[in-house]
Design an enzyme around this catalytic site. Structure first.
Site, PDB file in Angstrom:
ATOM      1  N   ASP A 214       0.815  -1.217   0.000  1.00 45.40           N
ATOM      2  CA  ASP A 214       0.000   0.000   0.000  1.00 45.40           C
ATOM      3  C   ASP A 214       0.852   1.272   0.000  1.00 45.40           C
ATOM      4  OD1 ASP A 214      -2.780   1.142   0.556  1.00 45.40           O
ATOM      5  OD2 ASP A 214      -1.669   1.987   2.247  1.00 45.40           O
TER       6      ASP A 214
ATOM      7  N   GLU B 203       1.621  -0.391  -4.902  1.00 41.97           N
ATOM      8  CA  GLU B 203       0.769   0.753  -5.215  1.00 41.97           C
ATOM      9  C   GLU B 203       1.663   1.977  -5.116  1.00 41.97           C
ATOM     10  OE1 GLU B 203      -3.178   3.228  -3.793  1.00 41.97           O
ATOM     11  OE2 GLU B 203      -1.705   2.576  -2.352  1.00 41.97           O
TER      12      GLU B 203
HETATM   13  C1  GLC Z   1      -4.009   3.377  -0.383  1.00 39.77           C
HETATM   14  C2  GLC Z   1      -5.321   2.640  -0.240  1.00 39.77           C
HETATM   15  C3  GLC Z   1      -6.363   3.610   0.256  1.00 39.77           C
HETATM   16  C4  GLC Z   1      -5.915   4.157   1.590  1.00 39.77           C
HETATM   17  C5  GLC Z   1      -4.519   4.747   1.518  1.00 39.77           C
HETATM   18  C6  GLC Z   1      -3.934   4.954   2.881  1.00 39.77           C
HETATM   19  O1  GLC Z   1      -4.050   4.350  -1.346  1.00 39.77           O
HETATM   20  O2  GLC Z   1      -5.682   2.067  -1.476  1.00 39.77           O
HETATM   21  O3  GLC Z   1      -7.621   3.023   0.356  1.00 39.77           O
HETATM   22  O4  GLC Z   1      -6.807   5.133   2.029  1.00 39.77           O
HETATM   23  O5  GLC Z   1      -3.617   3.896   0.853  1.00 39.77           O
HETATM   24  O6  GLC Z   1      -3.619   3.720   3.461  1.00 39.77           O
END
Ligand code: GLC
Length: 479
Positions: free
Chosen positions: A186, A248
């Site tokens: 994440d 991500e």
């Molecule tokens: C990522 C997740 C999102 C979350 C953020 C903070 O972008 O996909 O849902 O709010 O991280 O953890």
């Protein structure tokens, strides 16, 4: 590698399937629906977080990294889900949230050295948080200001503290030892920041990817994506061994290189957010051409649903695009049904307004949508083509189009995409081995070259038309 041309299906557990009637999806429910995922032809699932969470950010605020929220189930339930996945030939990815914890995590009370905390009279710098406001909040334990890149209830871990790194490596091993096949990591561009905490300069011009308006006023050269990010990533890789790591990383394609030195895959948010016009899509694809390891994704739990972003007329084209690109593709639950932004509940849940992208799956046409026998935590999603049960019996449905496209994805070469010129400006065409994919994104019919149509997004049985209707696309076998 199994993921080189995999389709990974994202399960948002609290909205997938409820087994115990509390209105929240859970692991037992998800396990029961894995045969549906297998019937799509996907090779893997990614489960969004099911750690104990105070739901400030619905699972992305983790209270304990080595536990399961009892609302989602137990370790036995997870083991059963993993066994069922194995039986069906599906791999399982979990979500790891390495950048922050919940403010309720015991580390935040007991280990201030695990966090970025400064005892200064004013906030240490001008950084803005992703959802607006300062990245600094007053520490409830009186230790000064603590850093949070997202909500104030999500204090950032200090990845420059070797003990933090070692603790997160233990977390990685904990889950992989249990039989999980890989991790979606994440918010990785937030993992490491400027150690001197220098101010971000003002931004001139629009950001390369959409941001909260307040966040977008600054150029985030110091508050994220630190030049030595590789040290943190290398530590995650060392703990993960050869299991799949998907990042991500919310950066343009050209900036993914340093991440992909350590990860197997990183999502391309440039394609995700590209305007749904041939030229913009072409540019987003071209900018990834030199970056092996880009994973394609057009939808997730953070942004508007596909019909609301690309327009209802283009939703089937979006599916054709996603599933004919080289490499790994991610499909978010509900997209295969054509789900649009859903109704909000009586009380907003997510403060950043993302409830409408997270509504429970519409499995069946009845109260609770086959998702729950209780009161669903958010109203179930809706799709113009109806529930999964209805669409399953309709050969022209979105669901069955996804099935055909996922099967096609498995036949196309894992790499190589060559653009094919087309006389019409709003047509995108590319060659993939013996196949040519043509997407007419415009409002007028366009001429179509001859060839055997393998998949068409048009309703009705495939024919060999000489023209391609507006907002229609085909995969043609030319060899
Ligand atoms: C990522 C997740 C999102 C979350 C953020 C903070 O972008 O996909 O849902 O709010 O991280 O953890």
């Amino acid at each position: 590698m199994w993921w080189e041309r995999a389709v990974v299906y994202q399960i948002y557990p609290r909205s997938f399937q409820d087994a115990d009637g509390d209105g929240l999806g859970d692991l037992r429910g998800a396990a029961r629906r894995l045969d549906y995922v297998a019937s799509l032809g996907a090779q893997a699932v990614w489960l969004s977080p099911f750690y104990p969470s105070s739901d400030y950010d619905f699972g992305y605020d983790v209270d304990d990294f080595c536990a399961i929220d009892p609302r989602f189930g137990t370790f036995d339930d997870l083991d059963a889900l993993l066994a069922e996945a194995r039986r069906l030939g599906l791999r399982v990815l979990m979500d790891l949230v390495p950048c922050h914890t919940s403010i309720d995590h015991r580390w935040f009370r007991e280990r201030p050295d695990f966090y970025v905390i400064r005892d200064t009279p004013e906030p240490p710098n001008n950084w803005r948080a992703a959802f607006g406001g300062s990245t600094w909040s007053r520490d409830p334990y009186g230790r000064g200001w603590y850093l949070h890149s997202f909500y104030p209830e999500q204090p950032d871990l200090d990845w420059r503290n070797p003990e933090v790194v070692a603790a997160m490596q233990d977390v990685v091993r904990f889950w992989l030892d249990r039989g999980v096949d890989g991790l979606r990591l994440d918010a990785l561009d937030r993992l490491m920041k400027d150690p001197e905490l220098r101010d971000d300069p003002p931004r001139h011009g629009p950001p390369p990817l959409p941001l909260h308006p307040e966040h977008a006023t600054l150029d985030h050269v110091h508050s994220r994506n630190a030049p030595d990010i590789g040290t943190g990533l290398a530590a995650l890789r060392a703990a993960a061994g050869d299991r799949l790591l998907v990042g991500e990383v919310y950066l343009p394609n050209a900036e993914l290189g340093p991440y992909l030195r350590h990860l197997d895959l990183a999502f391309s948010f440039e394609l995700y957010h590209a305007r749904f016009h041939a030229e913009a899509i072409r540019a987003a694809l071209a900018s990834a051409a030199d970056t092996p390891g880009v994973a394609w994704v057009l939808s997730n739990h953070d942004f508007r649903r596909l019909p609301n972003r690309v327009g209802p007329a283009n939703v089937r084209l979006a599916a054709l695009l996603l599933l004919t690109l080289p490499g790994c593709a991610f499909v978010y639950q509900g997209d295969e049904l054509g789900v649009s932004d859903g109704p909000e509940g009586p009380l907003p849940r997510d403060r950043h307004g993302r409830d409408g992208f997270r509504n429970p799956m519409p499995w069946e046409n009845r109260s609770g949508a086959g998702f729950t026998t209780g009161k669903p935590w958010l109203p179930p999603a809706t799709a113009p083509g109806g529930s999964a049960a209805v669409q399953g019996g309709d050969p022209g449905s979105m669901l069955n189009l996804y099935r055909r496209l996922i099967a096609l994805h498995g036949e196309l070469p894992t790499s190589g995409l060559e653009f094919v010129d087309h006389s019409e400006p709003n047509v995108l065409a590319y060659r993939r081995g013996e196949h040519v994919v043509v997407l007419n994104l415009g409002d007028a019919p366009v001429p179509l070259r001859a060839g055997e149509i393998v998949v068409s997004t048009a309703h009705g049985p495939p024919t060999e038309p000489k023209t391609l209707s507006p907002h229609t696309g085909v995969d043609i076998r030319t060899g």
